[in-house]
Design a protein around this motif. Structure first.
Motif, PDB file in Angstrom:
ATOM      1  N   ALA A 536       0.838  -1.221  -0.100  1.00  0.00           N
ATOM      2  CA  ALA A 536       0.149  -0.011   0.026  1.00  0.00           C
ATOM      3  C   ALA A 536       1.067   1.484  -0.012  1.00  0.00           C
ATOM      4  N   GLU A 537       1.969   1.292   0.822  1.00  0.00           N
ATOM      5  CA  GLU A 537       3.084   2.097   0.816  1.00  0.00           C
ATOM      6  C   GLU A 537       3.512   2.435  -0.729  1.00  0.00           C
ATOM      7  N   SER A 538       3.773   1.365  -1.281  1.00  0.00           N
ATOM      8  CA  SER A 538       4.584   1.527  -2.804  1.00  0.00           C
ATOM      9  C   SER A 538       3.438   2.095  -3.677  1.00  0.00           C
ATOM     10  N   ASP A 539       2.135   1.560  -3.400  1.00  0.00           N
ATOM     11  CA  ASP A 539       0.909   2.008  -4.262  1.00  0.00           C
ATOM     12  C   ASP A 539       0.962   3.703  -4.183  1.00  0.00           C
ATOM     13  N   TYR A 540       1.114   3.993  -3.015  1.00  0.00           N
ATOM     14  CA  TYR A 540       0.833   5.610  -2.852  1.00  0.00           C
ATOM     15  C   TYR A 540       2.155   6.523  -3.319  1.00  0.00           C
ATOM     16  N   ARG A 541       3.372   5.723  -3.334  1.00  0.00           N
ATOM     17  CA  ARG A 541       4.564   6.357  -3.828  1.00  0.00           C
ATOM     18  C   ARG A 541       4.656   6.538  -5.155  1.00  0.00           C
ATOM     19  N   TYR A 542       4.075   5.493  -5.813  1.00  0.00           N
ATOM     20  CA  TYR A 542       3.946   5.313  -7.322  1.00  0.00           C
ATOM     21  C   TYR A 542       3.394   6.323  -8.199  1.00  0.00           C
ATOM     22  N   THR A 543       4.047   6.708  -9.015  1.00  0.00           N
ATOM     23  CA  THR A 543       3.263   7.949  -9.781  1.00  0.00           C
ATOM     24  C   THR A 543       2.950   7.291 -11.075  1.00  0.00           C
ATOM     25  N   PRO A 544       1.417   7.086 -11.229  1.00  0.00           N
ATOM     26  CA  PRO A 544       1.349   6.450 -12.377  1.00  0.00           C
ATOM     27  C   PRO A 544       1.467   7.432 -13.743  1.00  0.00           C
ATOM     28  N   SER A 545       1.706   6.920 -14.816  1.00  0.00           N
ATOM     29  CA  SER A 545       1.655   7.663 -16.184  1.00  0.00           C
ATOM     30  C   SER A 545       0.526   7.552 -16.734  1.00  0.00           C
ATOM     31  N   LEU A 546      -0.780   6.723 -16.585  1.00  0.00           N
ATOM     32  CA  LEU A 546      -1.819   6.735 -17.193  1.00  0.00           C
ATOM     33  C   LEU A 546      -3.239   6.454 -15.792  1.00  0.00           C
ATOM     34  N   THR A 547      -4.171   6.869 -16.223  1.00  0.00           N
ATOM     35  CA  THR A 547      -5.363   6.577 -15.354  1.00  0.00           C
ATOM     36  C   THR A 547      -5.751   5.091 -15.635  1.00  0.00           C
ATOM     37  N   GLU A 548      -6.202   4.596 -14.595  1.00  0.00           N
ATOM     38  CA  GLU A 548      -6.382   3.227 -14.442  1.00  0.00           C
ATOM     39  C   GLU A 548      -7.542   2.651 -15.623  1.00  0.00           C
ATOM     40  N   GLY A 549      -7.099   1.625 -16.283  1.00  0.00           N
ATOM     41  CA  GLY A 549      -7.744   1.051 -17.250  1.00  0.00           C
ATOM     42  C   GLY A 549      -7.936   1.859 -18.765  1.00  0.00           C
ATOM     43  N   THR A 550      -6.689   2.472 -18.929  1.00  0.00           N
ATOM     44  CA  THR A 550      -6.482   3.334 -20.370  1.00  0.00           C
ATOM     45  C   THR A 550      -5.183   2.946 -20.778  1.00  0.00           C
TER      46      THR A 550
END
Length: 951
Positions: A536-550
């Motif tokens: 959960a901490e890794s998910d929070y720190r991760y900066t996605p390049s796309l919104t989910e499902g796109t």
């Protein structure tokens, strides 16, 4: 009777008793053998995977004597292992250092092979994929150990290659298939499958020297559209003349010519420090984790021993009760207490010996049988199957001692029974200890407090010690908890009521099994909680390049716009996209910098710029970047800091441009379909604003009074001749204030987009626009085959189009969590099954009476099922509580470290959540007890042959 004679008779009696009660004996042997099997297999696997220094050198340089490389620093000095080196005098010469003539650096008469890799795009069964091609003569005997042939044949000539199994699996190719390197248009035949023993998961192609890189360079010289290959520094595998190897004098000679050398002979037999020029300035690194590793090993062994004692102990106790008449006869024949204890302990010794031998032999056999699977999981081949006799003997002794320890408590109880009780079969009246639960509750509270204090103070020793004390305290409370189960049966049907009361009456049998389940589940819940929290901490720190499902298809070059329809057709025809795509465009001022124009004569860039001005003041400037940020951070809690980091004023500090071809302002030209599909903002008012020509601002920190300020510098590159003629002279600067629709604060985190601008608005204020791509909705991440098909279709259309697919925050492999859950589930089922089997053997007379008074046959099955379920469920619930103590304490330690880092750097995240692994807990608390009860009911005989009750 001498000591030896007494023990010989005890061992003989124990052997005969084990053969008479084969079922109970097999149960004890299995409980001792299984942990021994696991530890033996883990020991052999660990020793075999941890390659020796000689094996590591073979994996690195094959059968060669040395590995030569050019670090491009000129003459150098190095340590014998080559891990530490520096330029002579400690200063690298200024200017560009030309590559050295490696042939001149080799020892006289030496033979060498070159190894050089190049990334390339190659054709596959499905389309195109990127991979590394290594030019290396893998057929040479010198390559053995570095690359091994699995199937097929080595390449011979410049039109053949070999591939690794992972590459063939991903690409759909096989031996005999042909693949083309797109950069040079040359086709090669795959003649065999090879593997790198040190990296079995590598996706790679191998070709003979001169097969790829040389023609690629020639093509780049002839055709300016062909980029030269991006090769790394070549390596040279060298064998000394006449098998003499490469000694330290050869290494020093090569160092003077600028070559770095890793010599097998020198590494395995290094020279004295007096012969090493760099030794005076080199401080070897030493690891200080041996004490921690030793403590971890001791803890694991202690927990394994405790697990076996808890599970096997009740079996010995039931066996002693079943043999109480025989033990009573020993007393009538003149035997005293120590003889009775010797008989019961001899049972533990006999069964422990059988279990130990079985476990060690089975562990070795299973490791050999499953070696390929273990190597595949580890990603590397064993150098050899390493058997350490000392460690295997220690494992065997631990198993043997554990068997004796499991029989110790039953032996003491049996020796205290009077001869009359033993001969008549009466158990007497037993009262529960009031001291043990009191001490246990005190230890539980004390251990939890110490662990939490250790977590807040950052002392891991207190965390570990407190967690162990808390678990021991909970173990002491288990008899009382089991005793309370009998009171829960009031008002329940017959079978569950009898099961609860039987568990409460026979605490000596039930409590150890519950404790064993608790110990296994506690470790699993502790590790699973920590893993879920760090994820959960890794998910929070991760900066996605796309919104989910796109998924985004884009191009940054205006000249490639005509190829977008073909690229869209490729995506829509080869991927599982849903719904209609949303198109988007980009806007810029002046020349288009994204198509990489050269600088104007004079060195000044000739590109325009577009800036979305961020106002200053509260709500606009991030406080964590302003003056006094460290003082503010010192007053913030972790949750307050997280809230501030996710606020619109601060969130753009780490939101990247993502998949959209925009500058740092993240301004995208689009319409309501882009707003709905990508931003996930299904708001009629926002859609109407875009239709009316009003931009939609996703980050409200850039708006003031409902408006944004947009500054543009219209500069034109010298090569942009059309616009240069229309706009001669210095750059034109404009400032526009635009009325915007401000979205809710939660949309500020949208990857890659800060503001969506209608095309007509962009053109109205003098910006240039061009179609840039499309956004697609996808139900899942595309497979390798789908991506390869699309890549091939885009390449056929002319290339230059980029497809960005969904990604995940790092490696989300939950195999370890699955293994831990399965382990705890197996132990739970085993402990519950043991308790049910012992209850059946221990209460056979009661079951006979139950049948005699007319109880239907199904009651027997239901009773066994509920007995099994009670043990499993009680142990799981207590184990969950025990496992949360160390997990929470360790996370508190992590929180303390994160807060220190945040106060030193206010933009550093301090978010350290504690997340419960509800899936694992649900499986253990619901699925496993139900499965245990169901299995016990299914495998229990419903009918019983009536016999006269004795006693």
């Amino acid at each position: 009777m001498s000591l030896f004679t007494g023990w010989r008779a005890a061992l003989r009696m124990a052997r005969r008793d084990a053969l008479r009660a084969k079922g109970r004996s097999a149960l004890v042997v299995a409980m001792i053998a299984l942990p021994v099997l696991g530890v033996t297999a883990a020991d052999i696997t660990t020793r075999s995977v941890a390659s020796s220094e000689s094996e590591q050198l073979t994996a690195r340089m094959g059968a060669a004597d040395a590995l030569f490389t050019d670090p491009e620093i000129g003459p150098l000095e190095q340590m014998p292992d080559g891990n530490m080196y520096d330029a002579v005098g400690g200063t690298v010469p200024e200017g560009e250092i030309p590559p050295i003539d490696m042939r001149a650096a080799l020892p006289e008469g030496a033979r060498a092979l070159t190894l050089q890799s190049v990334p390339a795009s190659v054709t596959t069964k499905y389309g195109l994929t990127g991979t590394d091609i290594t030019e290396f003569r893998v057929s040479d005997p010198m390559a053995r150990g570095r690359v091994e042939l699995v199937r097929g044949a080595f390449p011979h000539g410049t039109d053949e290659m070999v591939a690794t199994e992972p590459f063939l699996t991903s690409s759909g190719l096989r031996i005999g298939s042909r693949t083309t390197v797109r950069s040079i248009g040359r086709t090669y035949t795959i003649t065999g499958i090879v593997e790198d023993p040190s990296d079995l998961k590598a996706k790679q192609l191998y070709a003979d020297p001169g097969a790829v890189i040389a023609p690629w360079r020639k093509a780049a010289e002839r055709d300016p559209d062909v980029l030269p290959p991006n090769t790394g520094t070549p390596q040279w595998l060298v064998t000394g003349a006449d098998g003499s190897g490469v000694d330290w004098n050869d290494v020093l000679a090569a160092n003077r010519k600028g070559a770095l050398v890793v010599s097998r002979q020198v590494v395995l037999d290094p020279p004295p420090d007096s012969a090493i020029p760099l030794a005076h300035s080199y401080t070897p690194y030493t690891e200080g984790t041996s004490a921690e590793e030793g403590a971890a090993v001791v803890t694991v062994v202690a927990m394994a021993v405790l697990e076996i004692v808890l599970l096997a102990g009740p079996a010995f106790a039931v066996g002693a009760r079943r043999s109480r008449r025989q033990l009573g006869l020993i007393g009538t024949c003149g035997g005293d207490r120590h003889h009775i204890r010797a008989v019961v302990l001899a049972g533990g010794l006999v069964l422990g010996a059988v279990g130990t031998v079985t476990g060690v032999a089975a562990g070795l056999l299973l490791t050999v049988v499953f070696r390929p699977m273990i190597e595949g999981w580890a990603g590397q081949r064993f150098g050899s199957l390493v058997l350490n006799p000392g460690e295997l003997l220690a494992i065997a002794l631990i198993g043997l001692v554990t068997g004796v320890l499991a029989a110790l408590a039953p032996a003491i109880v049996a020796s205290r029974q009077s001869v009359l009780e033993s001969l008549t079969g009466r158990r007497g009246v037993r009262r529960s200890s009031r001291v043990l639960p009191t001490v246990g509750a005190s230890l539980l509270a004390l251990g939890a407090a110490v662990a939490v204090y250790g977590g807040t103070s950052g002392d891991t020793r207190l965390v570990a010690g407190g967690s162990v004390v808390a678990e021991l305290g909970l173990l002491g409370c288990i008899p009382v908890i089991v005793g309370l189960l009998g009171r829960l049966g009031r008002g329940l049907p017959l079978s569950p009521r009898m099961a609860l009361r039987d568990a409460a009456r026979n605490r000596g049998r039930t409590a150890p099994a519950v404790a064993a389940v608790m110990a296994a589940v506690a470790g699993t819940v502790a590790v699973a909680t920590y893993m879920a929290s760090t994820m959960a901490e890794s998910d929070y720190r991760y900066t996605p390049s796309l919104t989910e499902g796109t998924m985004v298809l884009s191009s940054s070059d205006e000249r490639l716009t005509a190829q977008l329809p073909l690229a869209r057709a490729a995506v829509e025809g080869n991927m599982a996209v849903t719904g209609r795509p949303a198109g988007f465009a980009r806007a810029w001022a002046g020349s288009d910098c994204n198509i990489y124009y050269e600088d104007e004569p004079g060195g000044e860039p000739g590109c325009g710029s577009l800036t979305l001005v961020k106002p200053t003041g509260e709500g606009h400037t991030c406080p964590l970047r302003a003056k006094g940020a460290k003082e503010l951070a010192a007053r913030l809690s972790s949750e307050e800091h997280r809230t501030l980091m996710r606020s619109p004023a601060c969130v753009d500090e780490y939101i990247s441009t993502g998949a959209f071809p925009t500058d740092e302002n993240n301004i995208v030209v689009g319409g309501p379909d882009l707003l709905r599909l990508y931003v996930k903002l299904d708001d009629p008012a926002a859609a109407a604003a875009l239709e009316a020509g009003t931009p939609v601002l996703l980050n409200q920190a850039y708006a003031k009074n409902g408006e944004v300020t947009l500054k543009a510098v219209h500069a034109y590159n010298a090569k942009d001749t059309a616009n240069r003629k229309l706009h001669p002279g210095p750059a034109r600067k404009t400032t526009n204030r635009l009325k915007v629709y401000v979205a809710d604060a939660r949309y500020a985190t949208t990857p890659g987009i800060r503001m969506i601008m209608p095309r007509k608005t962009a053109e109205r204020i003098g910006l240039r626009t061009a179609e840039a791509g499309s956004v697609y909705a996808v139900p899942h991440r595309p497979s390798d085959a789908e991506e390869q098909r699309v890549s091939a279709a885009i390449e056929e259309a002319g290339g230059g189009i980029w497809l960005q697919t969904p990604s995940r925050p790092g490696d989300r492999d939950d195999i370890m969590l699955l293994v831990l859950t399965l382990f705890a589930g197996v132990v739970t089922l085993g402990a519950a099954a043991i308790t049910t089997g012992l209850a059946k053997a221990d209460a056979e007379a009661d079951l006979t009476t139950l049948s005699a008074v007319g109880a239907p046959p199904r009651v027997r099955r239901a009773l066994s099922g509920f007995q099994c379920m009670i043990v499993a469920l009680t142990g799981v619930l207590l184990g969950t509580v025990a496992g949360l103590v160390p997990a929470v304490a360790v996370r508190l330690t992590d929180l303390g470290k994160a807060m220190e880092a945040m106060r030193a750097n206010p933009m550093e995240s301090a978010y350290t959540p504690i997340v419960l692994p509800w899936t694992a807990i649900g499986v253990l608390a619901v699925a496993v007890p139900l499965l245990a009860g169901l299995l016990a009911a299914v495998f229990t005989r419903s009918r019983l042959t009536l016999a006269r009750r004795a006693g």
